[in-house]
Motif scaffolding. Structure first.
Motif, PDB file in Angstrom:
ATOM      1  N   GLY A 120     -12.806  -0.343  13.664  1.00 30.17           N
ATOM      2  CA  GLY A 120     -13.259   0.789  14.510  1.00 30.17           C
ATOM      3  C   GLY A 120     -11.594   0.721  15.716  1.00 30.17           C
ATOM      4  O   GLY A 120     -10.695   1.749  14.831  1.00 30.17           O
ATOM      5  N   GLU A 121     -11.449   0.146  16.524  1.00 29.98           N
ATOM      6  CA  GLU A 121      -9.714  -0.279  16.922  1.00 29.98           C
ATOM      7  C   GLU A 121      -9.633  -1.695  17.019  1.00 29.98           C
ATOM      8  O   GLU A 121     -10.115  -2.534  17.031  1.00 29.98           O
ATOM      9  CB  GLU A 121     -10.334   0.124  18.819  1.00 29.98           C
ATOM     10  CG  GLU A 121     -11.545   0.808  18.990  1.00 29.98           C
ATOM     11  CD  GLU A 121     -11.163   1.789  20.120  1.00 29.98           C
ATOM     12  OE1 GLU A 121     -10.647   0.632  21.350  1.00 29.98           O
ATOM     13  OE2 GLU A 121     -12.446   2.851  20.591  1.00 29.98           O
ATOM     14  N   PRO A 122      -8.103  -1.495  16.941  1.00 30.81           N
ATOM     15  CA  PRO A 122      -7.747  -2.956  16.950  1.00 30.81           C
ATOM     16  C   PRO A 122      -8.044  -3.848  18.251  1.00 30.81           C
ATOM     17  O   PRO A 122      -7.658  -3.493  19.372  1.00 30.81           O
ATOM     18  CB  PRO A 122      -6.413  -2.949  17.322  1.00 30.81           C
ATOM     19  CG  PRO A 122      -6.354  -1.237  16.885  1.00 30.81           C
ATOM     20  CD  PRO A 122      -7.318  -0.170  16.762  1.00 30.81           C
ATOM     21  N   GLY A 123      -8.126  -5.139  17.739  1.00 31.42           N
ATOM     22  CA  GLY A 123      -8.422  -6.217  18.365  1.00 31.42           C
ATOM     23  C   GLY A 123     -10.068  -5.730  18.863  1.00 31.42           C
ATOM     24  O   GLY A 123     -10.810  -6.823  19.664  1.00 31.42           O
ATOM     25  N   ASN A 181     -16.966  -6.469  18.122  1.00 26.07           N
ATOM     26  CA  ASN A 181     -17.646  -6.141  17.312  1.00 26.07           C
ATOM     27  C   ASN A 181     -17.734  -6.392  16.007  1.00 26.07           C
ATOM     28  O   ASN A 181     -17.449  -5.418  15.309  1.00 26.07           O
ATOM     29  CB  ASN A 181     -17.782  -4.246  17.999  1.00 26.07           C
ATOM     30  CG  ASN A 181     -18.661  -3.410  17.197  1.00 26.07           C
ATOM     31  OD1 ASN A 181     -19.411  -3.469  16.645  1.00 26.07           O
ATOM     32  ND2 ASN A 181     -17.774  -2.152  16.529  1.00 26.07           N
ATOM     33  N   ASP A 182     -18.218  -7.459  15.785  1.00 27.75           N
ATOM     34  CA  ASP A 182     -18.746  -7.645  14.181  1.00 27.75           C
ATOM     35  C   ASP A 182     -19.489  -7.314  13.076  1.00 27.75           C
ATOM     36  O   ASP A 182     -20.581  -7.810  13.628  1.00 27.75           O
ATOM     37  CB  ASP A 182     -17.574  -8.922  13.734  1.00 27.75           C
ATOM     38  CG  ASP A 182     -17.682  -9.461  12.838  1.00 27.75           C
ATOM     39  OD1 ASP A 182     -18.255  -9.369  11.574  1.00 27.75           O
ATOM     40  OD2 ASP A 182     -17.579 -10.877  12.705  1.00 27.75           O
ATOM     41  N   ASP A 183     -19.573  -6.284  12.825  1.00 20.35           N
ATOM     42  CA  ASP A 183     -21.137  -5.901  11.994  1.00 20.35           C
ATOM     43  C   ASP A 183     -22.128  -6.767  11.545  1.00 20.35           C
ATOM     44  O   ASP A 183     -22.331  -7.133  11.032  1.00 20.35           O
ATOM     45  CB  ASP A 183     -20.811  -4.298  11.951  1.00 20.35           C
ATOM     46  CG  ASP A 183     -19.311  -4.048  10.331  1.00 20.35           C
ATOM     47  OD1 ASP A 183     -18.568  -5.489  10.534  1.00 20.35           O
ATOM     48  OD2 ASP A 183     -19.684  -3.884  10.143  1.00 20.35           O
TER      49      ASP A 183
END
Length: 165
Positions: free
Chosen positions: A56-59, A64-66
């Motif tokens: 989603g967002e850089p970094g 948030n590792d799906d």
């Protein structure tokens, strides 16, 4: 060409002469063609499967590792099963259809469910989604449809039994 690969590995159409320098054609050994590419690799190469997190967002990948979350959910239910790989389907056409249908459902919560399948069905799922037209391979106890389970062990029963499947 595809039909020839379905035949026995001894079929002459699968054998091609390998002629080292200075070897007469009459003495040439026949070698089989290499096996067809792995279906997972083919879909990764086409961009339909992805093996990196959707950040989603850089970094934001670490938090948030799906894919790591899916692996952890599976491993919690089946700690003795080795996870060979976790992939996400990246099909923009299917994602837009899913988004449109999901938008009509309001605040209905999503559930984590498992679907067991074999490698030969992977291409159809990645390109066409879970289509009822493909149903019936492992039964239709509750009618024609695509079946999912909250129990990973139940879904695993419908996966291939080969090593790495």
């Amino acid at each position: 060409r595809q039909a020839a690969r379905a035949r026995s590995p001894c079929t002459p159409s699968l054998l091609q002469p390998v002629l080292p320098a200075g070897v007469d054609e009459d003495c040439a050994e026949l070698q089989p063609e290499p096996p067809p590419p792995d279906p997972v690799r083919r879909l990764l190469d086409r961009g339909l499967l992805v093996d990196s997190p959707a950040c989603g967002e850089p970094g934001a990948c670490e938090a948030n590792d799906d894919l790591a979350e899916v692996k952890a959910l599976f491993s919690t239910q089946l700690p003795d099963v080795q996870v060979v790989g976790v992939y996400r389907v990246e099909n923009k056409a299917l994602a837009s259809v899913y988004g449109a249908i999901r938008a009509t459902m309001g605040a209905t919560p999503e559930r984590d469910l498992w679907h067991g399948t074999t490698l030969d069905c992977l291409h159809n799922i990645a390109t066409c989604g879970f289509n009822r037209a493909y149903s019936g391979r492992h039964g239709t106890k509750l009618g024609m449809g695509t079946y999912f389970s909250a129990d990973a062990a139940y879904s695993l029963r419908f996966c291939g039994r080969r090593a790495g499947a």
